[in-house]
Design an enzyme around this catalytic site. Structure first.
Site, short mmCIF file in Angstrom:
data_model
loop_
_atom_site.label_atom_id
_atom_site.label_comp_id
_atom_site.label_asym_id
_atom_site.label_seq_id
_atom_site.Cartn_x
_atom_site.Cartn_y
_atom_site.Cartn_z
N ASP A 83 56.32 47.52 61.50
CA ASP A 83 55.35 47.89 60.47
C ASP A 83 54.39 48.87 61.11
O ASP A 83 53.58 48.49 61.97
CB ASP A 83 54.60 46.64 59.97
CG ASP A 83 53.54 46.96 58.93
OD1 ASP A 83 53.30 48.15 58.64
OD2 ASP A 83 52.93 46.00 58.41
N TYR A 176 48.98 60.34 48.40
CA TYR A 176 50.15 60.93 49.06
C TYR A 176 49.86 62.32 49.61
O TYR A 176 50.07 62.59 50.80
CB TYR A 176 51.33 60.98 48.08
CG TYR A 176 52.60 61.50 48.71
CD1 TYR A 176 53.38 60.68 49.53
CD2 TYR A 176 53.03 62.80 48.49
CE1 TYR A 176 54.54 61.15 50.12
CE2 TYR A 176 54.19 63.28 49.07
CZ TYR A 176 54.95 62.46 49.89
OH TYR A 176 56.10 62.94 50.48
#
Length: 274
Positions: A83, A176
């Site tokens: 992760d 984003y």
């Protein structure tokens, strides 16, 4: 004068052709670490470099992604669960990679892991809507790079940061595009800093490819969820017909999208020769 111009053009053509024919030596001694290998670009890159004969260490977020990738690749490829937003996970993984690569170091680091997050008009969003893509796409990428960089410097290798066309043009509100713009800046500073150590740093800016990241159904569901929780004032400002028209455009049949071919062998060949 014309003779020298023609001679220069011929020389440039020869050098360009020769550059494309350069071969990488001792492939079986080289290690490449790739993030985000469950699906998409990372998965394809892991399988491609494995076929070429490299030692690939593929970081996956899920057990299912790791298992599926191992079933399609050789024994040279190793997977690790990672992760990128968890500092301890990144540190453990970097130590594990160091143990695997040993004195050879990392010939290649490909920072591919990323998420799209919510794409919606800016005034629909909260700061929390920006947090996930920035944490994964930017801080996760930086964290992995800083932890792996000593191994890359040891091998005089290369770092490939996967940005996006969204790092040049913000096509929607959300986290984003800001995360990808920041990746471009990080890439530029890293490239200059690493030049003294003979480490090559490059940035890839994919456009619209058919991957899980760009699934229009998922994008639509997220946008609709936010719309449902907007205040009546904002909904009134956009008009009652706005969301129906917008969702209809997003849910056009995938066959009508100008998707690019996910096989992209030429792109991966370019990556492997950088």
């Amino acid at each position: 004068m014309l003779f020298w111009v023609l001679a220069l053009l011929i020389l440039c053509g020869f050098l360009w052709h020769y550059k494309g024919q350069l071969k990488i030596t001792d492939i079986t001694d080289k290690y490449i670490f790739i993030t985000g290998c469950d699906t998409g670009f990372g998965n394809l890159a892991a399988r491609t470099f494995d076929k070429k004969g490299f030692h690939v260490i593929a970081a996956c977020l899920t057990e299912s992604g790791s298992t599926a990738l191992k079933e399609e690749t050789s024994e040279r490829l190793h997977t690790v669960l990672l992760d990128v937003t968890d500092p301890e996970s990144v540190k453990r993984t970097s130590q594990w990679v160091k143990n695997q690569a040993g004195e050879k170091g990392l010939w290649g680091l490909i920072n591919n892991a990323g998420v799209l997050g919510v794409l919606a008009p800016t005034d629909w969003l909260t700061v929390e809507d920006y947090r996930e893509p920035i944490e994964v796409n930017l801080f996760g990428l930086i964290s992995v790079t800083l932890n792996m960089l000593p191994l890359v410097k040891k091998a005089r290798g290369r770092v490939i940061n996967v940005s996006s066309i969204g790092g040049r043009l913000a096509f929607s509100g959300g986290g984003y595009a800001p995360s990808k713009y920041a990746v471009e800046a990080f890439n530029d500073s890293l490239r200059r800093d690493m030049k003294a150590f003979d480490v090559h740093v490059a940035c890839i800016e994919p456009g619209l490819f058919k991957t899980d990241l760009s699934d229009p159904v998922k994008t639509t569901e997220r946008k609709l969820t936010i719309w449902k929780h907007l205040s009546p004032d904002i909904k009134q400002q956009y008009g009652e017909g706005y969301i129906e028209k917008n969702l209809s455009a997003l849910l056009i049949s995938p066959s009508s999208y100008n998707w690019q071919d996910m096989s992209m062998p030429s792109r991966l060949k370019r990556i492997s020769s950088i």
